[in-house]
Scaffold this motif. Sequence first.
Motif, mmCIF file in Angstrom:
data_model
loop_
_atom_site.group_PDB
_atom_site.id
_atom_site.type_symbol
_atom_site.label_atom_id
_atom_site.label_comp_id
_atom_site.label_asym_id
_atom_site.label_seq_id
_atom_site.Cartn_x
_atom_site.Cartn_y
_atom_site.Cartn_z
ATOM 1 N N LEU A 109 0.890 -1.157 0.000
ATOM 2 C CA LEU A 109 0.000 0.000 0.000
ATOM 3 C C LEU A 109 0.927 1.205 0.000
ATOM 4 N N VAL A 110 0.962 1.914 -1.124
ATOM 5 C CA VAL A 110 1.958 2.966 -1.249
ATOM 6 C C VAL A 110 1.287 4.319 -1.448
ATOM 7 N N GLY A 111 1.830 5.325 -0.788
ATOM 8 C CA GLY A 111 1.275 6.664 -0.914
ATOM 9 C C GLY A 111 2.119 7.638 -0.124
ATOM 10 N N GLU A 112 1.816 8.932 -0.278
ATOM 11 C CA GLU A 112 2.594 9.939 0.427
ATOM 12 C C GLU A 112 1.982 10.229 1.786
ATOM 13 N N SER A 113 2.643 11.075 2.568
ATOM 14 C CA SER A 113 2.088 11.334 3.892
ATOM 15 C C SER A 113 0.749 12.049 3.744
ATOM 16 N N GLY A 114 -0.198 11.675 4.577
ATOM 17 C CA GLY A 114 -1.528 12.245 4.496
ATOM 18 C C GLY A 114 -2.427 11.558 3.481
ATOM 19 N N SER A 115 -1.924 10.494 2.865
ATOM 20 C CA SER A 115 -2.744 9.828 1.842
ATOM 21 C C SER A 115 -3.776 8.909 2.466
ATOM 22 N N GLY A 116 -3.627 8.596 3.763
ATOM 23 C CA GLY A 116 -4.571 7.706 4.426
ATOM 24 C C GLY A 116 -4.089 6.272 4.497
ATOM 25 N N VAL A 127 0.323 -4.352 -5.708
ATOM 26 C CA VAL A 127 0.456 -3.052 -5.081
ATOM 27 C C VAL A 127 -0.836 -2.253 -5.244
ATOM 28 N N ASN A 128 -1.133 -1.453 -4.230
ATOM 29 C CA ASN A 128 -2.238 -0.507 -4.305
ATOM 30 C C ASN A 128 -1.659 0.882 -4.102
ATOM 31 N N VAL A 129 -1.914 1.769 -5.029
ATOM 32 C CA VAL A 129 -1.421 3.136 -4.890
ATOM 33 C C VAL A 129 -2.558 3.979 -4.318
ATOM 34 N N ILE A 130 -2.277 4.620 -3.195
ATOM 35 C CA ILE A 130 -3.339 5.375 -2.528
ATOM 36 C C ILE A 130 -3.020 6.855 -2.598
ATOM 37 N N ASN A 131 -4.044 7.645 -2.898
ATOM 38 C CA ASN A 131 -3.885 9.089 -2.895
ATOM 39 C C ASN A 131 -5.163 9.699 -2.357
ATOM 40 N N LEU A 132 -5.013 10.577 -1.371
ATOM 41 C CA LEU A 132 -6.157 11.264 -0.775
ATOM 42 C C LEU A 132 -7.272 10.296 -0.384
ATOM 43 N N GLY A 133 -6.872 9.187 0.231
ATOM 44 C CA GLY A 133 -7.866 8.283 0.781
ATOM 45 C C GLY A 133 -8.507 7.335 -0.215
ATOM 46 N N ARG A 134 -8.067 7.388 -1.467
ATOM 47 C CA ARG A 134 -8.628 6.477 -2.472
ATOM 48 C C ARG A 134 -7.513 5.674 -3.129
ATOM 49 N N ILE A 135 -7.848 4.434 -3.483
ATOM 50 C CA ILE A 135 -6.904 3.667 -4.293
ATOM 51 C C ILE A 135 -7.039 4.181 -5.725
ATOM 52 N N VAL A 136 -5.927 4.682 -6.289
ATOM 53 C CA VAL A 136 -6.040 5.200 -7.650
ATOM 54 C C VAL A 136 -5.577 4.178 -8.674
ATOM 55 N N GLU A 137 -4.780 3.225 -8.226
ATOM 56 C CA GLU A 137 -4.338 2.208 -9.173
ATOM 57 C C GLU A 137 -3.922 0.970 -8.404
ATOM 58 N N ARG A 138 -4.229 -0.188 -8.967
ATOM 59 C CA ARG A 138 -3.819 -1.419 -8.308
ATOM 60 C C ARG A 138 -3.480 -2.468 -9.344
ATOM 61 N N GLY A 139 -2.718 -3.459 -8.907
ATOM 62 C CA GLY A 139 -2.380 -4.527 -9.832
ATOM 63 C C GLY A 139 -1.079 -5.196 -9.430
#
Lengths: 295, 338, 581
Positions: C39-46, C225-237
């Motif tokens: 689960l990957v994302g920046e700080s504050g992504s949830g 991997v799941n890419v998370i941004n602003l609390g939503r998964i924007v891409e996975r696979g």
Amino acid sequence: MSAGSSLKLALAAEGGSPEAARPGRTRARRPWGAMIAGAVFLIIVLGTVLAPLIAPYEPNQQNLRDMLEPPSGTHWFGTDVLGYDIFTRVLHGGGPPLLVGVSAVLVAMIIGVIAGIAAGSRGGWLDNLLGRIADIQMSIPGLILALLVLVLFGTNLQNVIIVIAIESWPLHFRVVRSHVQSVSQHTYVEASRLAGMGWRRTMIRHIAPSALPLLAVTGTVNFAGAVLTEASLSYLGMGVQPPTADWGVMISDGQTQLGAAWWISVFPGSALLALLLSTQVIGDYLADRFSVASD
Amino acid sequence: MVLQHPAPPATAAPPTPSPLTRRDVLRTTLRSPVTLRFVVTRVLAGIVAVWGAVSIVFLMIMATGNPAQVMASEEATQEEIDRIARLYGFDRPIFVQYLLFLRNLVTGEFPNSLYTDEPAFSVVLARVPATLLLSVTGVALGSVVGLLVGYWCATSRFRLARVVPMKLLMVLQSTPSFLLGLLLILFFAVTWKLLPTSGMGSWKNLVMPAVTLAAYVAPAVARLFRSTIREMEVEEHVATATAKGLRPRTVRRRHIAVNALGPVIALIGMQVGGILGGAVITEQVFAWPGVGQLLVNAVNTRDFPVALAGVILICVGFVVASLVVDLVVAIINPRSRA
Amino acid sequence: MEPLLQISGLEIDIPTRRGTVHAVRGLDLDIARGEIVGLVGESGSGKSMTAMAVVGLLPPAARITAGTISLGGRSIIDARHQDLQQVRRHDVGVVFQAPMKALNPRMMVGTQLREALLRAERPNLRAAMVRSLELLDAVGINRPMERLRQYPHELSGGLAQRVVIALALARHPRLLIADEPTTALDVSVQAQILDLLDHLRSTLDLAVLLVSHDLDVIRDRADRVNVINLGRIVERGPTLDVIDRPQHEYTQSLVAAMPSLARRRDLALVGLHRPSGAAAADGAGAGGTGDAPVADLDDGRPVDTPVDQDLVPIAEAIDVHKAFALPGGRLPWRPAHRRTAVEGVSVSIRPGESLGIVGESGSGKTTLARMLVGLAEPDSGEIRFDGRPVTALDREARTTWRRDVQFVFQDSTSALDPRRTVADSIGEPMLAAGVPATERHRRVVELLGEVGLAEHFGERRPRQLSGGQRQRVGIARALALDPRLIVADEPVSALDVSVQATVLNLLNRLRRRRNVAYAIISHDLGVISYLCTTVVVMYQGKVVDAGPVEQVLTEPSHDYTRMLLAAVPGARGRVAVPEVI
């Protein structure tokens, strides 16, 4: 132990708010408690300062016909064994504690701040020496030290002030020292040094502004402690000497009459309690407020 | 339904082929709470503190200008004063006087009491048990009450239950010992006649003095314990303890409350001086025959040998108490053992 | 295959005074046994919020407003049941970010392990000990008997993290939640811990949720991997598909913003703007709005003109040593231990050069940097400025030294006085140098523009700025007196990937435009390879490898450098990482 927690402990040990170092608490409500406490404090100070104008009798006016009168229309707070009017003496009796409180705190602060800045910024042997002196001095309990000094050098108000100041400088010293140290850890102080600012200018620009709120807190805490010590000494017969009006002396006078005439002790006691409590509430409020700002 | 836990992995063979001896188990479960270095450092610091306090007392006697006169009674003739001056070396150079003063302290050769003519130190020592009884009871009572109230106010779910005890304690914190003592006497002794006013004897005599002293200790303890608990709650190791599956109550007690004890005990240590001062006042209020009362009497009657002996003994007591507190803090906080 | 953990439609709100923050908005995620899911994302992504929701460790204010989390087919958490039922905790183990903080400082390792065991497994001390030793052995801790009686502060970071993993395994969990498990650790230790997680996954058939900000870590270790941004998964696979061929523009910009060894150094980094109002203020001019990632494009490439070796170095360290005193032995009068931080190091920075100083924590790189600018003095050896020892500089030359060599601090929060305005901080060096007020004001505005901040930022206080903006202010302050050399201590390590990219770009642009020399201290080989022309590798206070960046990073001459390169995530197919505990 971190700087924050030692400050917290130092304050707590002196009767200040242990919550002082609690960061991030925001208060949106109006500080009603502190405002009421401020009003009470003001009333006590005004009552004491204006005592000669508003008191119904003379403080040292004996009236042996009216001795041990309970509270009434003529004597609001009653009279004591010598027929002194208690209300008048309660008004006047705040003088010594307030005077001692203010002057002792000023002296203690001057010593403590200078020593604290020196120790905190220079470090090394000076820091060790001053810290040791403060430790050793703290190993003589305050009241005991006061008793010793007063008995050796005589019981007068000036000595009471000096002894309380000597007893309480370590409070300011420790707080200022640990503050200077913790601020110095911030790299903005190093940046200021690298920018070519001298030691003194760095001090004034970056360290002093954040220390002032802390001193407001230690000052308040110290003031309450000084008033308490003065009252205790007077109660023990080592402070203000009769017939001068003083709350501690009055409480002590009334102790033997407690069953027959409770008012002799209770009214000056309430005045003392009101002063101490309002100071504490104000101190807690300041500690609470400024810890938010300084984080 | 309870989920089945999978069996321990078969791959992880027991790592220690030799069976654990009793000694192994003990060795890994028990560990000395303090290092030798720590104890030596603190004892040395304590000795330095006592020496410093004694030196301050010496300096103050010197500062009066005529130490021999201070040590003699007010009616003493010049001859007597001279005799004392010779005996304690007050006619010698100040450095020699200082060494003699220290030697006399160590050997106990202190001037006799001006009134009872007994050795000053034995007069004071005779009062020590009473003071110990009062302060230990008072501090214990105050700490227990303070800790309970602090814990309660930090963890209670009801706002009123959190706030009201704290406000009450705040009032108590601002009440001078002698005032509280008088109020207790007024109600419990004078009005309701439940307890004796003064003196020492049965347990009833101890109640009011101990409560008065406890009232000095409890508020600060409660407030600090409460705020420390609330700071500890958000520390990460608490999350680990919860994640380990411990019950919330176990987490609160073992991982939050016990950890929060460290600062509280340090606080009690810093307050020992104040507590001793409070004991002096309390003994005076209730005519409790302890060191404090003796000291105040000695001061009022200008019995200097006894007063000095009392001051020095109280300083020693203070240092010893601080040492004990340091050791207890070290047990709770391993990081402070260096 | 039936997923072990299934999160569907999860929404988490945090009410604050300024309104409700929607930390997680409708998130779906599942993990099967024996699988590592990133689960990957920046700080504050949830991302952490999601992980903590699974184990019921959300901060008190946070509420789950919708969605369910189910484990092994049974729903354990939903909007009505905020907390995890006790029994379920046995099925989930948690590994936290900061291992030192995750252990109770008051308790011995053995006690903490014993507590974690199931009741049935600790009928007495001895049984508990046997099981504890087993666990420590399973996480690869040597001398387990000794560890049991140690306190957390006596362990190294890597060991402490292994203990935390042992705690997580104590109740035979089926799912492991690892929240940034290696962010606080050195590169080499990071590789070992990740190897351990990998190993446990396969031997214990664990499902692992690996939460990280580091794309390279995820790329190496996760199956999906799941890419998370602003609390939503924007891409996975599948991991390689997502990271090597990102479809969503957020993922694309995230991938592009990573300074990485895998990427050629002369590629300009593309900064990205986060598509939310508050967070978007980080880029140049604070302009970025809307959802499209706005490229903070560099108009050129880092110049690589060869450095003229005949030039006199601006700053030079010659055989410097520095040691620090530590509390001593068994008795107080025994001499204190001394820990050597820097031991006989010589480096030089010539005009036009950009020197990277790379090493792990404790390698002495920061101490060296502080000596170069005069914040610390060497015990022996000397620091030279323009060929003259700084101890021999007269008053005037010292002022020149102070002006010409500037420092950028790692922690931008601590580097700015919270009470002073940005303009005041930037102007401080000029104030000290006696520049008149109007001139100072003009220059401050200029400097703000140069680091990409609008003029009105001058009136703000540090707390009103984001981390990236604060670091820009720090850089502007360093530039205030036109220095010839800037020494920067980990200038971007505290920043998010996207912000990191904009600051790195800024540093590169400034170097080209102003012809200022750099000494960049970093643990991140990617940063070094992007910013520097030459590099020295430090290990335990000594320089073990040195030379042009290309040479050192492609043909390392020293074993340590090779190990470091092999341990860098994103370098899969590497040589085995030697176990160092």
